[in-house]
Design a protein around this motif. Structure first.
Motif, PDB file in Angstrom:
ATOM      1  N   ILE A 223     -16.462   3.308 -10.735  1.00 41.99           N
ATOM      2  CA  ILE A 223     -16.948   3.265  -9.358  1.00 41.99           C
ATOM      3  C   ILE A 223     -18.095   4.241  -9.157  1.00 41.99           C
ATOM      4  O   ILE A 223     -17.975   5.429  -9.428  1.00 41.99           O
ATOM      5  N   ASP A 224     -19.189   3.711  -8.675  1.00 40.78           N
ATOM      6  CA  ASP A 224     -20.344   4.522  -8.294  1.00 40.78           C
ATOM      7  C   ASP A 224     -20.262   4.694  -6.777  1.00 40.78           C
ATOM      8  O   ASP A 224     -20.505   3.750  -6.027  1.00 40.78           O
ATOM      9  N   MET A 225     -19.887   5.897  -6.334  1.00 42.95           N
ATOM     10  CA  MET A 225     -19.657   6.114  -4.912  1.00 42.95           C
ATOM     11  C   MET A 225     -20.937   5.982  -4.090  1.00 42.95           C
ATOM     12  O   MET A 225     -20.886   5.618  -2.927  1.00 42.95           O
ATOM     13  N   GLU A 226     -22.074   6.242  -4.687  1.00 40.70           N
ATOM     14  CA  GLU A 226     -23.330   6.059  -3.959  1.00 40.70           C
ATOM     15  C   GLU A 226     -23.539   4.578  -3.645  1.00 40.70           C
ATOM     16  O   GLU A 226     -23.901   4.214  -2.529  1.00 40.70           O
TER      17      GLU A 226
ATOM     18  N   ILE B  91     -10.963   9.890  -5.521  1.00 47.73           N
ATOM     19  CA  ILE B  91     -11.228   8.663  -6.269  1.00 47.73           C
ATOM     20  C   ILE B  91     -10.262   8.498  -7.445  1.00 47.73           C
ATOM     21  O   ILE B  91      -9.945   7.375  -7.830  1.00 47.73           O
ATOM     22  N   SER B  92      -9.748   9.587  -7.960  1.00 48.43           N
ATOM     23  CA  SER B  92      -8.804   9.496  -9.083  1.00 48.43           C
ATOM     24  C   SER B  92      -7.511   8.785  -8.680  1.00 48.43           C
ATOM     25  O   SER B  92      -6.791   8.278  -9.535  1.00 48.43           O
ATOM     26  N   ARG B  93      -7.231   8.716  -7.381  1.00 48.94           N
ATOM     27  CA  ARG B  93      -6.019   8.036  -6.912  1.00 48.94           C
ATOM     28  C   ARG B  93      -6.219   6.559  -6.653  1.00 48.94           C
ATOM     29  O   ARG B  93      -5.270   5.837  -6.421  1.00 48.94           O
ATOM     30  N   TYR B  94      -7.471   6.106  -6.668  1.00 44.18           N
ATOM     31  CA  TYR B  94      -7.739   4.677  -6.474  1.00 44.18           C
ATOM     32  C   TYR B  94      -7.409   3.954  -7.771  1.00 44.18           C
ATOM     33  O   TYR B  94      -7.980   4.227  -8.814  1.00 44.18           O
ATOM     34  N   ASN B  95      -6.472   3.006  -7.685  1.00 46.95           N
ATOM     35  CA  ASN B  95      -6.021   2.326  -8.893  1.00 46.95           C
ATOM     36  C   ASN B  95      -6.458   0.864  -8.973  1.00 46.95           C
ATOM     37  O   ASN B  95      -6.066   0.153  -9.891  1.00 46.95           O
ATOM     38  N   GLY B  96      -7.213   0.399  -8.011  1.00 50.80           N
ATOM     39  CA  GLY B  96      -7.701  -0.972  -8.061  1.00 50.80           C
ATOM     40  C   GLY B  96      -6.707  -2.011  -7.592  1.00 50.80           C
ATOM     41  O   GLY B  96      -6.955  -3.211  -7.739  1.00 50.80           O
TER      42      GLY B  96
END
Length: 171
Positions: free
Chosen positions: A10-13, A52-57
């Motif tokens: 994931i590119d947060m920008e 973001i490390s908690r986002y698992n898709g």
């Protein structure tokens, strides 16, 4: 089962460019205050970057961001309610800027509509408010709620019918 970690892709920008308007409209639908919605949107993306490390898709990124935004909004509303000690609203309408009877009738009609919306089941109420106050598209509403665009259209149509029926019954 091993859960794939999606956050490295994931590119947060890019995510900000793609979803900032959606998150702003989502928050504006709840706050009716553009400046506050903008601040909350910025906070949403700051928290998304740090977590973001908690986002698992397991859901779309836009849904995950809306969940963060909703959580931040609830936190802020709880803080405001704790600080608020006044019994009167902060801003009272200026009667000199109003067209007497016309304004009273418009306000009464608005109140009746919002009361009818309030009586809707939660999902219908959310769809209606996102559509009329947040000016979100049916596709965006579907994304936020994890449903399809057609589902959003159908729910909105049925909710409008219920509102019309309630308003006719009140006449």
């Amino acid at each position: 089962m091993v859960q794939k970690n999606y956050n490295s892709d994931i590119d947060m920008e890019s995510a900000y460019q793609e979803y900032a308007e959606l998150i702003f409209r989502f928050l504006y639908a709840h706050t009716h205050d553009a400046e506050w919605a903008q601040e909350l949107m910025q906070e949403t993306f700051l928290r998304a970057v740090s977590s973001i490390s908690r986002y698992n898709g397991s859901c779309k990124l836009s849904v995950w961001l809306c969940q963060i935004a909703k959580h931040i909004l609830w936190q802020e509303l709880r803080k405001k309610n704790k600080r608020k000690t006044e019994a009167f609203p902060e801003e009272l309408p200026d009667p000199s800027n109003q067209d007497g009877e016309t304004n009273v009738l418009q306000q009464e009609q608005k109140l009746e509509i919002y009361q009818a919306i309030h009586h809707l089941p939660e999902q219908e109420r959310e769809v209606v408010l996102y559509r009329i106050t947040g000016e979100l598209s049916f596709r965006q509403i579907g994304e936020i709620l994890g449903k399809s665009e057609n589902w959003s259209r159908t729910v909105f149509y049925r909710a409008k019918q219920k509102i019309r029926k309630e308003l006719e019954n009140n006449e």
